[in-house]
Scaffold this active site. Sequence first.
Site, mmCIF file in Angstrom:
data_model
loop_
_atom_site.group_PDB
_atom_site.id
_atom_site.type_symbol
_atom_site.label_atom_id
_atom_site.label_comp_id
_atom_site.label_asym_id
_atom_site.label_seq_id
_atom_site.Cartn_x
_atom_site.Cartn_y
_atom_site.Cartn_z
ATOM 1 N N CYS A 87 0.818 -1.214 0.000
ATOM 2 C CA CYS A 87 0.000 0.000 0.000
ATOM 3 C C CYS A 87 0.850 1.261 0.000
ATOM 4 C CB CYS A 87 -0.960 -0.004 1.186
ATOM 5 S SG CYS A 87 -2.340 -1.131 0.947
ATOM 6 N N LYS A 111 0.431 3.374 -3.088
ATOM 7 C CA LYS A 111 -0.838 4.057 -3.333
ATOM 8 C C LYS A 111 -0.626 5.510 -3.799
ATOM 9 C CE LYS A 111 -5.185 3.721 -0.765
ATOM 10 N NZ LYS A 111 -5.815 3.001 0.337
ATOM 11 N N ASP A 169 -15.012 6.402 1.669
ATOM 12 C CA ASP A 169 -15.204 5.132 2.353
ATOM 13 C C ASP A 169 -14.390 4.027 1.704
ATOM 14 O OD1 ASP A 169 -16.683 4.064 4.647
ATOM 15 O OD2 ASP A 169 -18.056 5.689 4.119
ATOM 16 N N ASP A 170 -14.443 2.834 2.333
ATOM 17 C CA ASP A 170 -13.583 1.741 1.893
ATOM 18 C C ASP A 170 -14.088 1.072 0.631
ATOM 19 O OD1 ASP A 170 -11.681 1.651 4.176
ATOM 20 O OD2 ASP A 170 -13.569 1.485 5.231
ATOM 21 N N ASP A 201 -8.460 -3.592 -5.080
ATOM 22 C CA ASP A 201 -7.168 -3.231 -4.507
ATOM 23 C C ASP A 201 -6.094 -4.109 -5.132
ATOM 24 O OD1 ASP A 201 -6.254 -1.421 -2.462
ATOM 25 O OD2 ASP A 201 -7.863 -2.192 -1.187
ATOM 26 N N ASP A 208 -11.679 -4.301 2.710
ATOM 27 C CA ASP A 208 -12.582 -3.172 2.476
ATOM 28 C C ASP A 208 -14.050 -3.594 2.529
ATOM 29 O OD1 ASP A 208 -10.908 -0.928 2.336
ATOM 30 O OD2 ASP A 208 -10.324 -1.397 0.285
ATOM 31 N N GLY A 210 -10.524 -13.384 -13.700
ATOM 32 C CA GLY A 210 -9.684 -12.209 -13.518
ATOM 33 C C GLY A 210 -9.161 -11.705 -14.838
ATOM 34 N N HIS A 211 -8.190 -10.808 -14.738
ATOM 35 C CA HIS A 211 -7.594 -10.237 -15.938
ATOM 36 C C HIS A 211 -6.106 -10.048 -15.692
ATOM 37 C CE1 HIS A 211 -7.561 -8.072 -19.726
ATOM 38 N NE2 HIS A 211 -6.836 -7.129 -19.156
ATOM 39 N N ASP A 271 -10.857 0.434 7.534
ATOM 40 C CA ASP A 271 -9.623 -0.327 7.737
ATOM 41 C C ASP A 271 -8.436 0.613 7.545
ATOM 42 O OD1 ASP A 271 -10.027 -0.144 4.989
ATOM 43 O OD2 ASP A 271 -9.230 -2.135 4.561
HETATM 44 CO CO CO Z 1 -10.057 0.608 3.208
HETATM 45 CO CO CO Z 2 -8.963 0.129 -0.722
#
Ligand code: CO
Ligand code: CO
Length: 350
Positions: free
Chosen positions: A14, A17, A46-47, A64, A87, A135-136, A223
């Site tokens: 993270c 980010k 929000d998450d 994510d 999340d 998925g991709h 979170d």
């Molecule tokens: Co979050």
């Molecule tokens: Co997130």
Amino acid sequence: MSVDLFHTAAECGCAAKVPAHLLSNVLCNIELPGSPNLIVGPETLDDAGVYQISDELCLVQTVDFFPPVARDPYTYGQIAAANSLSDVYAMGGTPVSALAVVCLPSEMLESETIEEITRGAIDKLTEAGAVLLGGHSILDPLLKYGLAVTGTIRPDRILDNTGATPGDLLILTKPLGTGVTIMAVKGGMADENQENEANQSMSTLNKDAAQIALEYGATACTDVTGFGLLGHAFQMAKASEVAMEIWFDCVPRLSGVLEYAGMGLLSAATYANRKYVGENVIFDDDIELAEQDLLFDPQTSGGLLIALPQEKAQAAIEAAENKLTTPCKIVGQITDAMKTPKMAVRKSSP
Ligand code: CO
Ligand code: CO
């Protein structure tokens, strides 16, 4: 261990980010079309998004993905999945299905790396009671992995950022310091125990923590991930229009992390998070720089920050001690209602 994924990544987890202040600059320039079914959109920071599909049911959706956060692929897959699922838990939802998002370097096409990552992710999805639908994947010079997760939630059970009320206590359900620990592992400075402790914490699902938040009447929940404890606390304070105190000595932390922070093992995201919160936080004079930095350390798959009515917090902590495998503590309190979010960091609880 055959591969060390840290040799493939620049920013880890993270910490990679996009800084929050840049994100809000982008979003404030675009008019977002609404819908009567849109229950939680991007504006409350929000998450996950929440979209109502019937009287009793909403979808909770989030995505994510990030560069490696652990040296071995299986652990990386577990952590990436736990982080993506988090999340949904932070909103009070139940994960149902997931799609993998994969950026794969061409030199890994023939290796078992992606298979091991996927195995780790699937084990965590199974623990969560969710399934992988597909998925991709694209070829990319830098390895990245994550999940888009869909969950369900009853409209009257949504845990968002907006309900924290003066008097509420704040609970944190995992120790801080994954960002600096990952830097230390990368730099060969962390010992095996410290590495394992961080991996263990990051790969733990926030499932039981979310259950406790719901059971004990949480007024707000998020979170703690890339924006650090203070970044996410700030978003809660802003959405709930409150001021809060954080008590540093009460904040659970991984071993060795204050030393790492003191050595300057800080990612660029730490500074971006400090800038994002800016004047909205005031530190007491006895909070040292390394302690401040730790509160801005970007977390990968961090714990839940839960605001709870004061009278329920003790029972919630006792339940957490019985149920959770990570240290869980009361770390602060909502103090006042106010339009401009304010946070005060004190050394200890009053
Ligand atoms: Co979050
Ligand atoms: Co997130």
